[in-house]
Design a protein around this motif. Sequence first.
Motif, short mmCIF file in Angstrom:
data_model
loop_
_atom_site.label_atom_id
_atom_site.label_comp_id
_atom_site.label_asym_id
_atom_site.label_seq_id
_atom_site.Cartn_x
_atom_site.Cartn_y
_atom_site.Cartn_z
N ARG A 174 7.71 67.46 44.45
CA ARG A 174 8.87 68.48 44.45
C ARG A 174 10.08 67.56 44.14
O ARG A 174 10.33 66.78 43.35
N ALA A 175 11.20 67.44 45.30
CA ALA A 175 12.54 66.88 45.13
C ALA A 175 12.64 65.54 45.81
O ALA A 175 13.70 65.06 45.69
N ALA A 176 11.42 65.06 46.33
CA ALA A 176 11.75 64.03 47.17
C ALA A 176 11.88 62.41 46.46
O ALA A 176 11.84 61.53 47.39
N GLY A 177 11.51 62.50 45.20
CA GLY A 177 11.42 61.27 44.74
C GLY A 177 12.52 60.72 43.91
O GLY A 177 13.20 61.44 43.38
N VAL A 178 12.39 59.38 43.88
CA VAL A 178 13.57 58.66 43.03
C VAL A 178 12.95 57.46 42.50
O VAL A 178 11.63 56.94 42.70
N GLY A 179 13.77 56.97 41.22
CA GLY A 179 13.10 55.88 40.41
C GLY A 179 14.10 55.24 39.85
O GLY A 179 15.11 55.73 39.37
N LEU A 180 13.86 53.91 39.34
CA LEU A 180 14.69 53.18 38.38
C LEU A 180 13.91 52.42 37.41
O LEU A 180 12.69 51.98 37.91
N TRP A 181 14.05 52.46 36.02
CA TRP A 181 13.43 51.85 35.11
C TRP A 181 14.48 50.79 34.41
O TRP A 181 15.83 51.33 34.36
N SER A 182 14.32 49.68 34.01
CA SER A 182 15.06 48.71 33.53
C SER A 182 14.68 47.96 32.17
O SER A 182 13.28 47.67 32.26
N ARG A 183 15.38 47.69 31.19
CA ARG A 183 15.14 46.69 30.32
C ARG A 183 15.26 45.23 30.58
O ARG A 183 14.30 44.52 30.01
N TYR A 184 15.84 45.14 31.84
CA TYR A 184 16.07 43.64 32.20
C TYR A 184 15.18 43.48 33.67
O TYR A 184 14.69 44.22 34.38
N PRO A 185 14.69 41.95 33.79
CA PRO A 185 14.10 41.80 35.07
C PRO A 185 14.51 42.24 36.27
O PRO A 185 15.68 42.11 36.63
N ILE A 186 13.64 43.08 37.00
CA ILE A 186 13.98 43.19 38.38
C ILE A 186 13.09 42.11 39.28
O ILE A 186 12.09 41.99 39.33
N THR A 187 14.10 41.71 40.21
CA THR A 187 13.65 40.58 40.93
C THR A 187 13.21 40.71 42.34
O THR A 187 12.46 40.15 42.95
N ALA A 188 13.62 41.96 42.76
CA ALA A 188 13.30 42.48 44.19
C ALA A 188 13.66 43.83 44.21
O ALA A 188 14.57 44.39 43.32
N SER A 189 13.02 44.76 45.04
CA SER A 189 13.34 46.09 45.14
C SER A 189 12.85 46.27 46.45
O SER A 189 12.09 45.98 47.17
N GLY A 190 13.27 47.78 47.07
CA GLY A 190 13.04 48.32 48.32
C GLY A 190 13.40 49.79 48.26
O GLY A 190 13.97 50.30 47.53
N SER A 191 13.07 50.38 49.26
CA SER A 191 13.46 51.74 49.85
C SER A 191 13.90 51.97 51.17
O SER A 191 13.27 51.44 52.10
N ASP A 192 14.89 52.97 51.24
CA ASP A 192 15.41 53.05 52.64
C ASP A 192 14.73 54.33 53.01
O ASP A 192 15.22 55.59 52.45
#
Length: 307
Positions: free
Chosen positions: A148-166
């Motif tokens: 339902r409404a609890a998801g989030v996301g990111l897509w990038s053309r450029y390299p992602i070196t690190a990521s995380g979630s709070d």
Amino acid sequence: MMRVLGLLLLAVAAAALAARFTPASNRWILAGAALSPYLMLGAPLAVLAFGVSRHWTLVSVAAVLTVVVLAVQAPRYIGSPAPDTGAALRFVSANLLLGEADPAAVTALAAEHADILAVQELTPELSAALSRALAADFPYSALRPRDRAAGVGLWSRYPITASGSDESFSRGLIYARVQVPGVDAETIVLSTHMPPPRSAFASWRTDITRLGPALRELPDDGPIVIGADLNASPDVREFRQLLTDGYRDGAAQAGAGLTRTHPSNVIIPPLLAVDHIITRDATVTSLRTVEVAGSDHLALVATVVLG
């Protein structure tokens, strides 16, 4: 009769202005603040009503309130000076309506307008469909799909070196470090979503109160760009409290005015500016809304100069 009408209009405008500066301790104050750009139109209308009835003292009172209304609304239409230097990043933020947005429409939106796409209400099914469709042009991603409404996301053309979630946020906050060409420092990008205050007011207030400190804890070693459905307009005090320690409202930076995004799936035009792009050490130089088939929100399409 005109005097009574004028007094009523003046009272509505004054109450709306007061709501704008009052903590949103309940739904009524929040609604009054969110609707204040419309309700505060009562001030100039009261000038006309008092003028017709020749109550000049009341004309003066309503005129003063009109000037105050203009003073609080006008800055968002003026904009900030565009930077002389810096790399331009195309950034799109879109709420996907419980995962019901058309994957082809979201893919086309990203292909045409985005270097980085931030989304809210990302379901596992839509996440899988978009990941397949975006793989060629957006090979990097940081995803937190949920039902339902609890998801989030990111897509990038450029390299992602690190990521995380709070995970302290009930509807998600995800972040990533991105190597944007032409920028010495990595750019931090976020996508987040506050609960709807109509059905989950306590959760909305808890999360938006928590968001400010969370943003201030982010590293200060590079630009920050945030795409968010905050379920709060710029006239809500809690939204403006986020704009400290260098954070700025992208719509105000671009002079885009009140960027109404919701609801976009009804007969009348959207009334509420609840979706936002917020920056630090970056400047939004253009921002507009774009329809997304299957969603009840318009997407925000921005050009952000980093640095």
